[in-house]
Design a protein around this motif. Structure first.
Motif, PDB file in Angstrom:
ATOM      1  N   GLY A  64      77.703  19.214   1.204  1.00  0.00           N
ATOM      2  CA  GLY A  64      78.107  18.100   2.053  1.00  0.00           C
ATOM      3  C   GLY A  64      76.977  17.516   2.863  1.00  0.00           C
ATOM      4  N   ASP A  65      76.033  18.353   3.304  1.00  0.00           N
ATOM      5  CA  ASP A  65      74.963  17.878   4.177  1.00  0.00           C
ATOM      6  C   ASP A  65      73.827  17.214   3.412  1.00  0.00           C
ATOM      7  N   GLU A  66      73.469  17.751   2.260  1.00  0.00           N
ATOM      8  CA  GLU A  66      72.285  17.253   1.557  1.00  0.00           C
ATOM      9  C   GLU A  66      72.598  16.618   0.209  1.00  0.00           C
ATOM     10  N   GLY A  67      73.874  16.634  -0.179  1.00  0.00           N
ATOM     11  CA  GLY A  67      74.281  15.967  -1.401  1.00  0.00           C
ATOM     12  C   GLY A  67      74.917  14.626  -1.105  1.00  0.00           C
ATOM     13  N   ALA A  68      74.906  13.738  -2.083  1.00  0.00           N
ATOM     14  CA  ALA A  68      75.473  12.400  -1.924  1.00  0.00           C
ATOM     15  C   ALA A  68      76.379  12.076  -3.095  1.00  0.00           C
ATOM     16  N   HIS A  96      74.928  14.133  -6.168  1.00  0.00           N
ATOM     17  CA  HIS A  96      73.487  14.122  -6.395  1.00  0.00           C
ATOM     18  C   HIS A  96      72.827  14.875  -5.241  1.00  0.00           C
ATOM     19  N   ILE A  97      72.062  15.922  -5.570  1.00  0.00           N
ATOM     20  CA  ILE A  97      71.497  16.786  -4.541  1.00  0.00           C
ATOM     21  C   ILE A  97      70.130  17.280  -4.986  1.00  0.00           C
ATOM     22  N   PRO A  98      69.152  17.388  -4.073  1.00  0.00           N
ATOM     23  CA  PRO A  98      67.874  18.017  -4.449  1.00  0.00           C
ATOM     24  C   PRO A  98      68.108  19.444  -4.927  1.00  0.00           C
ATOM     25  N   LEU A 213      70.363   9.532  -2.948  1.00  0.00           N
ATOM     26  CA  LEU A 213      70.531  10.851  -2.363  1.00  0.00           C
ATOM     27  C   LEU A 213      70.961  10.663  -0.907  1.00  0.00           C
ATOM     28  N   ALA A 214      71.068  11.735  -0.164  1.00  0.00           N
ATOM     29  CA  ALA A 214      71.436  11.646   1.246  1.00  0.00           C
ATOM     30  C   ALA A 214      70.268  11.112   2.070  1.00  0.00           C
TER      31      ALA A 214
END
Length: 529
Positions: A64-68, A96-98, A213-214
């Motif tokens: 939730g914090d770093e994904g979009a 989409h997430i690193p 991305l986020a």
């Protein structure tokens, strides 16, 4: 009993250890590295809804914090918008997430998990098998021998486990090549993913994509000639500036975070099981052309394999159950690779239409959307209709909206304790699920419907099954009539649906789903090293 040995601490290996722990199975993860992941913003993962849900169930805290989640998808050709698709409730969006953020979230979940031990600085260099387990040796500062009940090679494209098992890894080299950049900028389509074919500006190449991305970060990918010249950093920055100017009218302010060039290969291991050793993720398969996602398939390997190893670890499993991992997953990935290879001449041109695939007449744009968004033969979650675990056809079986072998719908269900949850929340715990479709139960007092109608007979049938199972009730299921009974595997694939309570047929289906009675561990199979 000895823990499962997981070779490799990438997302697939970490996820497998958590999936095993959720089913009460301890594991040792052999990590060649230092236990940390270097931040590479240009190296990202695109998770389909089913694999994102798996990550959430395993306790990955960074989604939730770093994904979009993308809010839309658009496809352009030259200066023309060819397709625009909103994403959300009716069309679930990829996440989409690193990749380093995904790994960090999995490591954080492992930190609170007593059944998982991660050992850093250990590279596997030999293995031996016997009837009851696997012994491996690692080199490094603390070189030693490790004993495990099973071994799973999640150690990447150059897998040591695969090489030690003597398994071939044939396929195609340099199927696609991309230049990639991660940057922070304001683009004209906030939150939407874009695929631009044949962009009109000079040097635009054949295809470029922009995927959000986020935190205002974007990943841009340029399709390159598969065997073209090297792309220098200066040439990549020039390409980036020209692309931004082409989209925005002029080059907007941007912060370049990371760049790279990568080559995609398509390969498939000949075997995914040798005795008590298995392959998963990039060790078993490589793919990625026309939007297909290799990590997605690796995480689907995890969901398929974890419950089968857990069943063997706790109760013993038949050879049929253990072999079904290769039969199901290798067949599914082979179909994905075949669809991508057949799509390439259609989408890229040049070589002519060597062959046709189902759906090609829908047009190039739809094929590309399928690959990038996770639909159709290029991206949809796999079904296993011809699985060795499929039960024989019974007269009492009935059709519902989900075909046998396909993933079930995530409907709301009532659990034995009376709580209402999603069906997906009950997956991954090593239990088969028996779901009764009973309209109206949502408004009845649970004390009444538990002892009314077909429930007592069904509860008794579930208790008598040859597998551990949980009885759930739902108000409705797509395509199912009242009093239909669904049997669902621990990984969420439908075994069979029945019209009413049929204890004998339900028992036979559950027995088939576990591969029959467990085999006695007498000797290592002939195909094991």
């Amino acid at each position: 009993m000895d823990p499962v040995i997981v070779a490799g601490a990438g997302p697939v290996g970490l996820a497998l250890s958590l999936a095993l722990a959720a089913q009460g199975v301890p594991s040792v993860v052999l990590d060649e590295g230092t236990g940390t992941d270097d931040p590479r913003p240009a190296r990202t993962a695109i998770l389909r809804p089913d694999t994102a849900a798996l990550m959430a169930r395993l306790g990955c805290t960074t989604l939730g914090d770093e994904g979009a989640h993308w809010i839309g998808w658009r496809l352009m050709r030259r200066k023309q918008l060819m397709r625009e698709l909103p994403l959300g409730e009716d069309a679930p969006a990829p996440l989409h997430i690193p990749q380093h953020a995904l790994s960090r979230g999995l490591r954080s979940a492992i930190a609170g998990q007593e059944l998982v031990r991660v050992v850093t600085g250990n590279r596997l260099d030999s293995l031996e098998q016997d009837a009851r387990g696997v012994t491996v040796h690692t080199r490094g500062p603390g070189a030693t021998w490790w004993r495990g009940s099973h071994l799973v090679g999640c150690d990447g494209a150059r897998s040591t486990v695969r090489k030690l098992l003597g398994i071939r890894f044939p396929g195609r080299t340099a199927v696609e090549r991309h230049a990639v950049a991660a940057l922070r900028a304001e683009l004209p389509w906030p939150g939407e993913a874009l695929l631009h074919r044949q962009p009109p500006w000079s040097g635009g190449g054949e295809e470029v994509s922009a995927r959000p991305l986020a935190d205002g970060v974007w990943r841009l990918d340029w399709l390159l000639p598969s065997r073209g010249e090297l792309v220098t950093p200066d040439a990549l920055v020039t390409r980036l500036r020209d692309t931004l100017a082409g989209w925005c009218g002029e080059t907007p302010p941007y912060e370049l975070l990371d760049t790279g060039v990568y080559t995609l290969h398509h390969r498939l291991a000949r075997r995914w099981r040798a005795g008590r050793a298995f392959l998963a993720g990039d060790a078993a398969h490589l793919l990625g052309a026309v939007g297909t996602q290799g990590l997605d398939e690796g995480l689907r390997d995890v969901g398929n394999l974890a419950w089968k190893i857990a069943e063997d670890w706790h109760h013993g499993a038949s050879e049929t159950l253990l072999d079904s991992y290769q039969a199901e997953r290798r067949t599914a990935v082979a179909a994905r690779l075949r669809a991508a290879d057949q799509s390439l001449p259609i989408l890229r041109g040049g070589g002519g239409l060597r062959t046709y695939m189902p759906g090609a007449t829908r047009g190039h744009d739809t094929l590309l959307a399928d690959g990038h968004l996770g639909h159709g033969p290029l991206g949809a979650p796999p079904a296993y209709p011809h699985s060795p675990l499929a039960p024989p056809r019974a007269e009492a079986q009935t059709a519902v909206g989900t075909p046998p072998g396909a993933p079930v719908e995530d409907v709301r269900v009532t659990a034995p304790d009376g709580t209402t949850v999603r069906l997906g929340d009950r997956l991954g715990r090593g239990l088969h699920l028996v779901v009764l479709v009973a309209p109206g139960t949502g408004v009845w007092d649970r004390r009444h419907w538990l002892t009314a109608g077909v429930m007592p007979r069904l509860a008794a049938a579930v208790t008598a099954l040859p597998v551990r199972a949980e009885l759930l009730v739902t108000e409705a299921y797509p395509g199912a009539s009242a009093h239909s009974v669904l049997l669902v595997r621990p990984d969420g694939h439908l075994v069979a649906a029945f019209g009413g309570v049929r204890p004998a047929d339900l028992y036979a289906a559950a027995d088939a789903a576990r591969g029959g009675s467990p085999s006695a561990p007498s000797e290592v199979r002939a195909d094991a090293p």
